[in-house]
Design a protein around this motif. Structure first.
Motif, short mmCIF file in Angstrom:
data_model
loop_
_atom_site.label_atom_id
_atom_site.label_comp_id
_atom_site.label_asym_id
_atom_site.label_seq_id
_atom_site.Cartn_x
_atom_site.Cartn_y
_atom_site.Cartn_z
N GLY A 83 0.93 -1.39 0.02
CA GLY A 83 0.07 0.00 0.14
C GLY A 83 0.93 1.35 0.08
O GLY A 83 2.04 1.37 0.52
N GLU A 84 0.37 2.39 -0.57
CA GLU A 84 1.04 3.65 -0.64
C GLU A 84 0.31 4.31 0.34
O GLU A 84 1.12 4.97 0.96
CB GLU A 84 1.10 4.04 -2.27
CG GLU A 84 1.63 3.03 -3.22
CD GLU A 84 3.25 3.09 -2.88
OE1 GLU A 84 3.75 4.09 -2.70
OE2 GLU A 84 3.70 2.09 -2.78
N GLN A 85 -0.95 4.79 -0.06
CA GLN A 85 -1.49 5.69 1.05
C GLN A 85 -1.97 4.90 1.93
O GLN A 85 -2.39 3.86 2.25
CB GLN A 85 -2.84 6.15 0.13
CG GLN A 85 -2.47 7.13 -1.14
CD GLN A 85 -3.44 7.44 -2.00
OE1 GLN A 85 -4.37 7.69 -1.66
NE2 GLN A 85 -3.12 8.11 -3.19
N TYR A 86 -2.45 5.61 3.22
CA TYR A 86 -3.10 5.39 4.47
C TYR A 86 -4.25 4.18 4.17
O TYR A 86 -4.30 3.11 4.66
CB TYR A 86 -3.41 6.37 5.42
CG TYR A 86 -3.88 5.91 6.65
CD1 TYR A 86 -2.90 5.55 7.80
CD2 TYR A 86 -5.00 5.81 7.14
CE1 TYR A 86 -2.99 5.09 8.95
CE2 TYR A 86 -5.33 5.18 8.35
CZ TYR A 86 -4.52 5.11 9.15
OH TYR A 86 -4.86 4.19 10.46
N ALA A 87 -5.18 4.65 3.35
CA ALA A 87 -6.27 3.97 2.86
C ALA A 87 -6.04 2.58 2.46
O ALA A 87 -7.18 1.78 2.19
CB ALA A 87 -7.20 4.82 2.41
N GLU A 88 -4.79 2.40 1.86
CA GLU A 88 -4.42 1.24 1.16
C GLU A 88 -3.46 0.32 2.08
O GLU A 88 -3.28 -1.08 1.61
CB GLU A 88 -3.87 1.52 -0.03
CG GLU A 88 -4.53 2.45 -1.03
CD GLU A 88 -3.55 2.98 -2.20
OE1 GLU A 88 -2.43 3.01 -2.01
OE2 GLU A 88 -4.22 3.59 -3.11
N HIS A 160 -6.09 -1.57 5.94
CA HIS A 160 -6.95 -0.24 6.06
C HIS A 160 -8.04 -0.12 5.04
O HIS A 160 -9.00 0.80 5.11
CB HIS A 160 -6.08 0.93 5.97
CG HIS A 160 -5.21 0.82 7.31
ND1 HIS A 160 -4.30 1.87 7.58
CD2 HIS A 160 -5.11 0.07 8.32
CE1 HIS A 160 -3.95 1.93 8.80
NE2 HIS A 160 -3.89 0.64 9.41
N ARG A 161 -8.12 -0.86 4.02
CA ARG A 161 -9.16 -0.71 2.91
C ARG A 161 -10.48 -1.11 3.52
O ARG A 161 -11.46 -0.57 3.15
CB ARG A 161 -8.76 -1.93 1.70
CG ARG A 161 -7.50 -1.39 0.97
CD ARG A 161 -6.96 -2.26 0.03
NE ARG A 161 -7.27 -3.59 0.70
CZ ARG A 161 -6.95 -4.97 -0.06
NH1 ARG A 161 -6.99 -4.76 -1.41
NH2 ARG A 161 -7.10 -6.00 0.36
N TYR A 167 -11.51 7.34 9.02
CA TYR A 167 -10.55 6.83 10.05
C TYR A 167 -11.20 7.49 11.33
O TYR A 167 -10.61 7.69 12.20
CB TYR A 167 -9.08 7.59 9.49
CG TYR A 167 -8.92 7.33 7.98
CD1 TYR A 167 -8.78 6.05 7.86
CD2 TYR A 167 -9.12 8.18 7.19
CE1 TYR A 167 -8.58 5.56 6.49
CE2 TYR A 167 -8.67 7.94 5.96
CZ TYR A 167 -8.51 6.58 5.35
OH TYR A 167 -8.38 6.25 4.07
#
Length: 167
Positions: A83-88, A160-161, A167
Motif C-alpha cells: 500500500g502507498e496511501q493510508y487507506a490502502e 485499512h481498505r 478513520y
C-alpha cells in the motif's frame, strides 16, 4: 467493533495476501541487542494440521548477520506490507521460531522455488522450472546458503481498505 478487529484480516485473506507479495522484512536481534532488519524474497510451503497457514521459507547466505543472530536466538519477527496511501495499507506481522536448514539438496530446491517465483513480473505465471543456466546458478550458490523456515507463533494483520475511507 473496535478498529483493531475491524481491520484484521481473516486467515484466508492473510494466505491470499502472502501469496501475492514477494518480499518479507525479517527482524532478528543482534549481539548488542539491537533489531537487525533485512528484506528477503520468500515462498510459501505447506503447513501441519492446527497451524494457521502455510509457512514462509527463504534462503540467505549462511555467513550473513541474520543467520548468526538466528543461531544465537532462533526467533524472528517478519513483516510483509503493501500500500502507498493510508487507506490502502495492509500487512501481516508474524512472530516466529526459525529453523535453519543446511541440507544442500533442500537448499537447492528452496533456491529454485524462490528464483522461479520471482523470475517473472507479478501478473505473469511463473514457469514450472527454471532454465538450465538459472538452475546451475542456484546450485552454485546453494553451498554458501541456508534455508530459513519460519514457524509462526503469533500473528497480527491489518487492512485499512476495510475502513472504507473513514478513520
Amino acid at each position: 467493533m473496535n478498529r483493531r478487529e475491524q481491520i484484521k484480516m481473516s486467515a484466508a485473506e492473510v494466505a491470499t495476501f502472502l501469496a501475492e507479495e514477494r518480499t518479507v522484512t525479517c527482524a532478528t536481534i543482534g549481539k548488542e541487542g539491537w533489531p537487525h532488519l533485512m528484506p528477503l524474497w520468500y515462498v510459501l510451503r505447506g503447513h501441519s494440521a492446527g497451524e494457521p497457514g502455510p509457512r514462509i521459507w527463504s534462503w540467505t547466505y549462511g555467513s550473513s548477520q541474520k543467520v548468526r543472530n538466528i543461531e544465537r536466538e532462533p526467533r524472528a519477527t517478519l513483516q510483509v506490507e503493501a500500500g502507498e496511501q493510508y487507506a490502502e495499507l495492509r500487512g501481516v506481522m508474524l512472530e516466529c521460531d526459525v529453523v535453519v536448514h543446511r541440507d544442500i539438496a533442500e537448499v537447492v530446491r528452496l533456491g529454485a522455488e524462490i528464483m522461479t517465483r520471482n523470475s517473472v513480473p507479478r501478473d505473469e505465471t511463473p514457469p514450472t522450472e527454471l532454465p538450465a543456466q538459472a538452475r546451475d546458478a542456484v546450485a552454485a550458490q546453494a553451498g554458501k546458503r541456508v534455508g530459513l523456515e519460519f514457524v509462526e507463533l503469533r500473528r497480527v494483520s491489518w487492512d485499512h481498505r476495510k475502513l472504507g475511507g473513514v478513520y
